[in-house]
Design a protein around this motif. Sequence first.
Motif, PDB file in Angstrom:
ATOM      1  N   GLU A  42      -9.594  -5.039  13.008  1.00 28.87           N
ATOM      2  CA  GLU A  42      -9.052  -3.684  13.102  1.00 28.87           C
ATOM      3  C   GLU A  42      -7.626  -3.589  12.581  1.00 28.87           C
ATOM      4  O   GLU A  42      -7.121  -2.494  12.365  1.00 28.87           O
ATOM      5  N   LYS A  43      -6.984  -4.740  12.385  1.00 31.15           N
ATOM      6  CA  LYS A  43      -5.594  -4.749  11.942  1.00 31.15           C
ATOM      7  C   LYS A  43      -5.424  -5.116  10.468  1.00 31.15           C
ATOM      8  O   LYS A  43      -4.319  -5.089   9.959  1.00 31.15           O
ATOM      9  N   GLU A  45      -5.215  -4.468   6.779  1.00 30.24           N
ATOM     10  CA  GLU A  45      -4.997  -3.271   5.963  1.00 30.24           C
ATOM     11  C   GLU A  45      -4.396  -3.675   4.621  1.00 30.24           C
ATOM     12  O   GLU A  45      -3.449  -4.447   4.564  1.00 30.24           O
ATOM     13  N   TYR A  80     -18.735  -6.745   4.102  1.00 37.91           N
ATOM     14  CA  TYR A  80     -18.204  -5.690   4.955  1.00 37.91           C
ATOM     15  C   TYR A  80     -17.619  -4.585   4.086  1.00 37.91           C
ATOM     16  O   TYR A  80     -16.820  -4.856   3.186  1.00 37.91           O
ATOM     17  N   ALA A  83     -13.325   0.802   4.192  1.00 35.07           N
ATOM     18  CA  ALA A  83     -13.153   2.257   4.194  1.00 35.07           C
ATOM     19  C   ALA A  83     -11.819   2.595   3.549  1.00 35.07           C
ATOM     20  O   ALA A  83     -10.815   1.918   3.763  1.00 35.07           O
ATOM     21  N   ARG A  95      -9.379  -0.450   4.935  1.00 38.71           N
ATOM     22  CA  ARG A  95      -9.566  -1.154   6.207  1.00 38.71           C
ATOM     23  C   ARG A  95     -11.050  -1.463   6.366  1.00 38.71           C
ATOM     24  O   ARG A  95     -11.887  -0.780   5.795  1.00 38.71           O
ATOM     25  N   ALA A  97     -14.509  -1.123   7.601  1.00 40.02           N
ATOM     26  CA  ALA A  97     -15.184   0.064   8.136  1.00 40.02           C
ATOM     27  C   ALA A  97     -15.462  -0.139   9.624  1.00 40.02           C
ATOM     28  O   ALA A  97     -15.815  -1.246  10.063  1.00 40.02           O
ATOM     29  N   ALA A  98     -15.291   0.916  10.411  1.00 41.07           N
ATOM     30  CA  ALA A  98     -15.435   0.834  11.870  1.00 41.07           C
ATOM     31  C   ALA A  98     -16.766   0.215  12.288  1.00 41.07           C
ATOM     32  O   ALA A  98     -16.810  -0.587  13.229  1.00 41.07           O
ATOM     33  N   GLU A  99     -17.820   0.535  11.570  1.00 36.76           N
ATOM     34  CA  GLU A  99     -19.141   0.006  11.934  1.00 36.76           C
ATOM     35  C   GLU A  99     -19.297  -1.489  11.623  1.00 36.76           C
ATOM     36  O   GLU A  99     -20.245  -2.122  12.068  1.00 36.76           O
ATOM     37  N   ASP A 100     -18.350  -2.076  10.890  1.00 39.85           N
ATOM     38  CA  ASP A 100     -18.418  -3.503  10.535  1.00 39.85           C
ATOM     39  C   ASP A 100     -17.472  -4.382  11.350  1.00 39.85           C
ATOM     40  O   ASP A 100     -17.531  -5.607  11.255  1.00 39.85           O
ATOM     41  N   VAL A 101     -16.607  -3.781  12.153  1.00 40.47           N
ATOM     42  CA  VAL A 101     -15.578  -4.547  12.880  1.00 40.47           C
ATOM     43  C   VAL A 101     -16.197  -5.583  13.819  1.00 40.47           C
ATOM     44  O   VAL A 101     -15.839  -6.765  13.783  1.00 40.47           O
ATOM     45  N   ASP A 102     -17.133  -5.178  14.671  1.00 42.94           N
ATOM     46  CA  ASP A 102     -17.717  -6.123  15.629  1.00 42.94           C
ATOM     47  C   ASP A 102     -18.514  -7.212  14.925  1.00 42.94           C
ATOM     48  O   ASP A 102     -18.490  -8.376  15.353  1.00 42.94           O
TER      49      ASP A 102
END
Length: 181
Positions: A42-43, A45, A80, A83, A95, A97-102
Motif C-alpha cells: 500500500e506504500k 508509489e 499485479y 493503478a 500504485r 491496485a487495491a484488489e492486488d494488495v493482499d
Amino acid sequence: MRHLGLASILCTILALAGCNILDDGTLAQIEASGGPLNADPEKIEVLVELPPGLGIPDGAAVMRVVADRRDIGARSDSSYALAQSAGEDGLRRFRIAAEDVDRLRGQQALIRDWEREAPDDTEGNVTVDVSGCAVGGGPDPAASVSIFVVVLPNPAPRPLIRGVPVSQILDATDAANLPQC
C-alpha cells in the motif's frame, strides 16, 4: 535471497541504453529500506513526469514478481496491476491496485519464508512493464521523462531518473509506432 540487483532490475524495467542515469542515492535508500519485496504494497508509489505528446493508458502498467526455490522445485510468479492517477502536481502516480494488495502481501510472505529456509536456493526479481501511447503527434524526441519513487519512511518523492530524453527511452522505430492514447 539471491536476485538481480535493484539497479539491473530497473534498467530492465526502463529498457534504457545507459543505466548510469539511475540515481545511486535513491537506489541505496530503496535497498536500505528492505527493497521492493519487503515494502508494504500500500506504500509503494512511483511518480512519472511525462512530456507533452506521451501518455500511459489506464491498465498499461503491470508489476511482476517471480521467485524460484530450486531445492524443492517451486516457483511463485504473479502479476499485479498498477493503478494510475494524476496528482495536482501534474505527475502520473502508480500504485498497486487495491484488489492486488493482499495477494502481493501473501506472495511476499511466501518468498520471505523461502529466503529464510533456503537463501542459497532462492532467487527472484521484480519487473515492471509499462506501455506508452502517443498524444496527438507524439512526444518530441528531445523532450524528457523523469521518474520518482516514494521510499518510506520518508514520504517525499526521490528521483530515480531525472530529465532523460525520450529518444534515450524509445528508439525511432518505437516512437513512430506508438499507438494513439
